[in-house]
Motif scaffolding. Sequence first.
Motif, short mmCIF file in Angstrom:
data_model
loop_
_atom_site.label_atom_id
_atom_site.label_comp_id
_atom_site.label_asym_id
_atom_site.label_seq_id
_atom_site.Cartn_x
_atom_site.Cartn_y
_atom_site.Cartn_z
N GLY A 229 67.47 36.35 23.14
CA GLY A 229 68.64 35.59 23.62
C GLY A 229 68.97 35.96 25.04
O GLY A 229 68.13 35.89 25.93
N ASN A 230 70.21 36.42 25.26
CA ASN A 230 70.64 36.73 26.63
C ASN A 230 70.34 38.18 27.03
O ASN A 230 70.78 38.63 28.09
N LYS A 231 69.57 38.90 26.23
CA LYS A 231 69.24 40.30 26.55
C LYS A 231 68.11 40.41 27.57
O LYS A 231 67.92 41.48 28.16
N ALA A 232 67.36 39.34 27.77
CA ALA A 232 66.28 39.33 28.77
C ALA A 232 65.92 37.88 29.07
O ALA A 232 65.83 37.06 28.16
N SER A 233 65.70 37.60 30.33
CA SER A 233 65.32 36.24 30.73
C SER A 233 63.85 35.98 30.41
O SER A 233 63.06 36.92 30.22
N GLU A 234 63.51 34.71 30.37
CA GLU A 234 62.10 34.34 30.14
C GLU A 234 61.22 34.92 31.24
O GLU A 234 60.12 35.40 30.97
N ASP A 235 61.72 34.91 32.48
CA ASP A 235 60.96 35.46 33.59
C ASP A 235 60.69 36.95 33.39
O ASP A 235 59.58 37.43 33.60
N LYS A 236 61.70 37.68 32.96
CA LYS A 236 61.52 39.12 32.72
C LYS A 236 60.52 39.35 31.59
O LYS A 236 59.69 40.26 31.67
N ILE A 237 60.60 38.56 30.56
CA ILE A 237 59.66 38.68 29.43
C ILE A 237 58.24 38.42 29.89
O ILE A 237 57.31 39.15 29.53
N ARG A 238 58.05 37.40 30.70
CA ARG A 238 56.71 37.11 31.23
C ARG A 238 56.20 38.25 32.12
O ARG A 238 55.02 38.60 32.08
N LYS A 239 57.08 38.84 32.92
CA LYS A 239 56.68 39.97 33.76
C LYS A 239 56.28 41.16 32.90
O LYS A 239 55.28 41.82 33.19
N LYS A 240 57.04 41.42 31.86
CA LYS A 240 56.70 42.52 30.94
C LYS A 240 55.35 42.24 30.28
O LYS A 240 54.52 43.13 30.11
N MET A 241 55.13 40.99 29.91
CA MET A 241 53.86 40.62 29.26
C MET A 241 52.69 40.87 30.21
O MET A 241 51.66 41.40 29.79
N ARG A 242 52.84 40.51 31.47
CA ARG A 242 51.76 40.76 32.45
C ARG A 242 51.51 42.26 32.59
O ARG A 242 50.36 42.71 32.63
N LYS A 243 52.59 43.04 32.65
CA LYS A 243 52.46 44.49 32.77
C LYS A 243 51.74 45.05 31.54
O LYS A 243 50.80 45.84 31.67
N TYR A 244 52.17 44.64 30.35
CA TYR A 244 51.57 45.16 29.12
C TYR A 244 50.14 44.66 28.93
O TYR A 244 49.32 45.35 28.33
N ARG A 245 49.82 43.47 29.44
CA ARG A 245 48.45 42.98 29.35
C ARG A 245 47.52 43.89 30.14
O ARG A 245 46.43 44.25 29.67
N ALA A 246 47.93 44.29 31.34
CA ALA A 246 47.11 45.19 32.16
C ALA A 246 46.96 46.54 31.47
O ALA A 246 45.85 47.10 31.42
N ILE A 247 48.04 47.06 30.91
CA ILE A 247 47.98 48.34 30.20
C ILE A 247 47.06 48.23 28.98
O ILE A 247 46.22 49.10 28.75
N ALA A 248 47.22 47.16 28.22
CA ALA A 248 46.42 46.98 27.00
C ALA A 248 44.94 46.87 27.33
O ALA A 248 44.10 47.49 26.65
N LYS A 249 44.60 46.09 28.34
CA LYS A 249 43.19 45.95 28.72
C LYS A 249 42.61 47.31 29.12
O LYS A 249 41.50 47.66 28.71
N SER A 250 43.36 48.05 29.89
CA SER A 250 42.90 49.36 30.31
C SER A 250 42.68 50.28 29.10
O SER A 250 41.65 50.95 29.00
N GLN A 251 43.62 50.27 28.18
CA GLN A 251 43.50 51.12 26.98
C GLN A 251 42.29 50.71 26.14
O GLN A 251 41.53 51.56 25.69
N ILE A 252 42.16 49.42 25.90
CA ILE A 252 41.07 48.93 25.04
C ILE A 252 39.70 49.23 25.66
O ILE A 252 38.79 49.71 24.98
N PHE A 253 39.55 48.97 26.95
CA PHE A 253 38.25 49.17 27.56
C PHE A 253 37.95 50.66 27.74
O PHE A 253 36.79 51.06 27.73
N ASP A 254 39.00 51.49 27.86
CA ASP A 254 38.78 52.94 27.91
C ASP A 254 38.31 53.47 26.55
O ASP A 254 37.54 54.42 26.48
N GLU A 255 38.81 52.84 25.47
CA GLU A 255 38.43 53.26 24.13
C GLU A 255 37.01 52.82 23.76
O GLU A 255 36.38 53.43 22.92
N ALA A 256 36.55 51.75 24.39
CA ALA A 256 35.24 51.17 24.03
C ALA A 256 34.08 51.95 24.55
O ALA A 256 33.91 52.90 25.04
#
Length: 104
Positions: free
Chosen positions: A77-104
Motif C-alpha cells: 500500500g502506502n508503505k513503499a511506492s512502485e518505483d521504490k519496489i522496482r529499485k529494490k527488485m533491481r538491487k536484489y536481482r543483482a545480489i541474487a545473480k551474484s549469490q547463485i553464480f558464486d554457488e555454482a
Amino acid sequence: MTIFNDREHAFESKYAHDAEMQFKASARCHKLLGLWAAEKLGKSGDEAETYATSVVIADLTEPGHEDVVRKVVADLGNKASEDKIRKKMRKYRAIAKSQIFDEA
C-alpha cells in the motif's frame, strides 16, 4: 557426424544450465524482495518466510516480473511506492545473480 552431435548436446546442456541458473536467481531475488516487504509489513520469523514464499509463488502466475510487482505494491500500500519496489527488485536481482553464480 559425432562431433556435431556432441556439440549440439553441449549447447543444449549449456542452455538448460543457464535457464536453471536464471530461474534460481529470479526466485532468490523475489524471496529477498519478499523478506524486505515482510519487514515493512511488520512480519518476522516464520511469518516473514511465509510471506516471502508467497512473493516467489506470485511470479509463477504469468511470464515476467510484473505479477510480483503488482502483489508487493498491493500488499505494501502506502508503505513503499512502485518505483521504490522496482529499485529494490533491481538491487536484489543483482545480489541474487551474484549469490547463485558464486554457488555454482
